[in-house]
Design an enzyme around this catalytic site. Structure first.
Site, PDB file in Angstrom:
ATOM      1  N   GLU A 100     -63.582  13.209 -62.659  1.00 58.71           N
ATOM      2  CA  GLU A 100     -63.087  13.592 -61.429  1.00 58.71           C
ATOM      3  C   GLU A 100     -63.833  15.189 -61.787  1.00 58.71           C
ATOM      4  O   GLU A 100     -63.778  15.178 -61.050  1.00 58.71           O
ATOM      5  CB  GLU A 100     -61.671  13.344 -62.322  1.00 58.71           C
ATOM      6  CG  GLU A 100     -61.047  12.741 -62.094  1.00 58.71           C
ATOM      7  CD  GLU A 100     -61.223  11.174 -62.988  1.00 58.71           C
ATOM      8  OE1 GLU A 100     -60.384  10.456 -62.237  1.00 58.71           O
ATOM      9  OE2 GLU A 100     -61.523  11.717 -63.646  1.00 58.71           O
ATOM     10  N   HIS A 144     -50.108   7.110 -62.821  1.00 60.31           N
ATOM     11  CA  HIS A 144     -49.957   7.134 -61.486  1.00 60.31           C
ATOM     12  C   HIS A 144     -49.098   6.990 -60.727  1.00 60.31           C
ATOM     13  O   HIS A 144     -49.468   6.640 -59.514  1.00 60.31           O
ATOM     14  CB  HIS A 144     -50.518   5.408 -61.168  1.00 60.31           C
ATOM     15  CG  HIS A 144     -51.502   4.761 -61.651  1.00 60.31           C
ATOM     16  ND1 HIS A 144     -52.175   4.661 -63.225  1.00 60.31           N
ATOM     17  CD2 HIS A 144     -52.521   4.081 -61.515  1.00 60.31           C
ATOM     18  CE1 HIS A 144     -53.102   4.143 -63.821  1.00 60.31           C
ATOM     19  NE2 HIS A 144     -53.843   3.411 -62.198  1.00 60.31           N
TER      20      HIS A 144
END
Length: 323
Positions: free
Chosen positions: A58, A127
């Site tokens: 990321e 998540h």
């Protein structure tokens, strides 16, 4: 009729058709079409140079987007899940957010960072986070959250066209749920504005992202019990558009803010403080907050106890009315 996921896909497609400088970057967004299929079909139609499958890194994804923005492109980054954004946090707050200020306005940073956020999908750890307050607290970043397909279609295009870096929050549990009719003849609501989505007289309920649906459901139940709730979708978290909120609270005298993020130091705290400062003499009760508990997001089998639901919201409404 169109779902929120399809609306985002259509909005991204339209933005790419209108501007060849719009490029998409993210993990599995090309051939797979993204975990939630938001970018489905875009690599096939626009090519691998404009819809780029990146490594699982990321920080590198956002760093690459910074370079692209500096070269005149309009990168749109997909963070696969909300909890995965933290490896890129350094890039976002130290580079993306500061570049315009650091260069005395000479360099713009037209970038959109798409983050599927919040819970309700029964996922594993990392998540189902709600990190919006951390980005809204960072000067130089703008933060918006869509809550329905119509807003999703227009807001993603407006965000991409903006000269500023925008964190674009998408409520993942609504991706494939409700549908709406997209009428292209109806002009879009401006990007950085809140909107009254249900009129009411007794209590103002403020929400964004996934909790807008919760608030609307609560208003429908409250109406059967004789209580009229006005629901406002904040839509923009930085900058906050609170003029409609102040007007509503001055009329109802009561306000409840609901979000999935932890109540402690969440967006509701800032909204409540601003309402108190501006509407003190109109308030009939303190501004109440309904949010997640001050714990890490729980395992899937316990998330229904963590998330603010209709009952918790209506309980806050009752407390406000009996203050």
């Amino acid at each position: 009729m169109i779902t929120l996921a399809k609306a985002l896909n259509a909005g991204l497609r339209k933005a790419m058709e209108n501007d060849p400088k719009v490029v998409l970057l993210g993990e599995d967004i090309g051939r797979l079409g993204g975990v939630f299929r938001i970018t489905d079909g875009l690599q096939k139609d626009f090519g691998e140079d404009r819809v780029v499958d990146t490594p699982l890194a990321e920080s590198g994804i956002v760093g690459s987007a910074v370079g692209l923005a500096l070269r005149g492109y309009r990168p749109v980054v997909e963070i696969q899940f909300d909890g995965f954004v933290y490896p890129a946090y350094d890039q976002i707050v130290n580079q993306v957010a500061k570049m315009h200020f650091r260069t005395s306005g000479k360099i713009a940073m037209p970038m959109v960072i798409r983050i599927p956020f919040a819970g309700g999908i029964g996922a594993v750890e990392h998540h189902s986070e709600s990190p919006e307050a951390q980005f809204a607290h960072t000067p130089g970043l703008k933060v918006v959250a869509c809550s329905n397909p119509i807003d999703a279609y227009w807001m993603i295009q407006q965000a991409i066209a903006s000269p500023d870096p925008i964190v674009f929050l998408e409520p993942k549990r609504l991706y494939h749920s409700d549908k709406a009719e997209l009428d292209l003849a109806v002009p879009p609501v401006p990007l950085f504005s809140s909107r009254v989505v249900r009129r009411g007289e007794d209590v103002t309920v403020l929400a964004y992202g996934p909790t807008v649906k919760t608030a609307l459901n609560a208003a429908a139940v409250a109406e059967k019990e004789g209580t009229s709730l006005e629901v406002i979708d904040l839509r923009t978290l930085s900058p906050l558009d609170l003029a409609p909120v102040f007007a509503s609270v001055r009329r109802t005298g009561r306000a409840v803010v609901v979000h999935e993020a932890h109540t402690n130091l969440g967006m509701g705290a800032e909204v409540a403080a601003r309402i108190t400062e501006e509407c003190f003499h109109s308030l009939e009760a303190p501004v109440l907050r309904v949010g997640g508990f001050d714990t890490p997001y729980p395992p899937a089998r316990a998330e229904e106890h963590f998330l603010p639901d209709l009952d918790r919201l209506l309980d806050a409404v009752d407390r406000s009315l009996t203050w």
